[in-house]
Design an enzyme around this catalytic site. Structure first.
Site, short mmCIF file in Angstrom:
data_model
loop_
_atom_site.label_atom_id
_atom_site.label_comp_id
_atom_site.label_asym_id
_atom_site.label_seq_id
_atom_site.Cartn_x
_atom_site.Cartn_y
_atom_site.Cartn_z
N HIS A 1 0.84 -1.20 0.00
CA HIS A 1 0.00 0.00 0.00
C HIS A 1 0.88 1.26 0.00
O HIS A 1 2.04 1.22 0.43
CB HIS A 1 -0.90 0.01 1.23
CG HIS A 1 -1.99 -1.00 1.18
ND1 HIS A 1 -3.08 -0.95 2.02
CD2 HIS A 1 -2.19 -2.10 0.40
CE1 HIS A 1 -3.89 -1.97 1.76
NE2 HIS A 1 -3.36 -2.69 0.78
N GLU B 1 0.90 3.88 1.89
CA GLU B 1 1.42 4.27 3.20
C GLU B 1 2.64 3.43 3.58
O GLU B 1 3.61 3.95 4.14
CB GLU B 1 0.36 4.08 4.30
CG GLU B 1 -0.89 4.91 4.09
CD GLU B 1 -2.01 4.16 3.38
OE1 GLU B 1 -3.17 4.37 3.75
OE2 GLU B 1 -1.71 3.37 2.46
N CYS C 1 -6.14 1.90 5.79
CA CYS C 1 -6.79 0.65 6.21
C CYS C 1 -6.22 0.24 7.57
O CYS C 1 -5.26 0.85 8.06
CB CYS C 1 -6.55 -0.44 5.16
SG CYS C 1 -4.84 -1.06 5.14
N CYS D 1 -2.38 -0.58 7.45
CA CYS D 1 -1.53 0.62 7.40
C CYS D 1 -1.60 1.40 8.70
O CYS D 1 -0.59 1.93 9.16
CB CYS D 1 -1.92 1.49 6.20
SG CYS D 1 -1.52 0.70 4.61
#
Length: 149
Positions: A57, A59, A87, A90
């Site tokens: 992801h 992040e 999410c 993260c």
């Protein structure tokens, strides 16, 4: 001298630039930048499809780059700008890194960390949401509309 809103918008535009890179690579268009003392020290965008890695992801990419830049795992003095609410995975990483401030654009009512718990970040972490929300939502909407064509 810029105020906090101007600073937040400036760095969210950089996160949006990262999100557009993801969009261009047929990735879910989420982008992130980590800022310390007024400069970007980490950036990333979703690479889940490209790397065939569910943890890739935006992040995670930005946090890894920032920790590498600083030479340490703690980011207490940093701000993470991300185009969409993190999410739970993260958010956990953000908590472990002790990021000082998290700023996001679009809420994620289906998969955002707040669906599970508000207590994921470090207790001293502050949060701001809705920065350039419309632009962040438009990019996500355009991506998912393109999948339905």
């Amino acid at each position: 001298m810029e105020n906090q809103q101007q600073t937040d918008e400036k760095f969210m535009r950089q996160a949006l630039s990262e999100a557009r890179k993801a969009f261009d690579q047929q990735e879910v268009p989420v982008g992130a930048v980590v800022v310390s003392e007024g400069r970007v020290i980490g950036r990333g965008h979703n690479l889940v499809e490209t790397l065939a890695d569910p943890t890739a992801h935006a992040e995670m990419q930005a946090l890894t780059a920032a920790a590498s830049t600083l030479g340490g795992k703690y980011l207490q003095q940093c701000t993470l700008y991300v185009t969409v609410e993190p999410c739970i995975m993260c958010a956990g990483a953000i908590g472990w890194a002790q990021v000082g401030r998290v700023v996001w654009g679009a809420d994620d009512p289906k998969k955002g960390y707040r669906c599970y718990s508000d207590q994921v970040f470090h207790p001293k972490t502050t949060v701001a949401r809705g920065v350039l929300r419309e632009e962040c939502e438009e990019l996500m909407g355009a991506f998912f509309a393109s999948l339905r064509q």
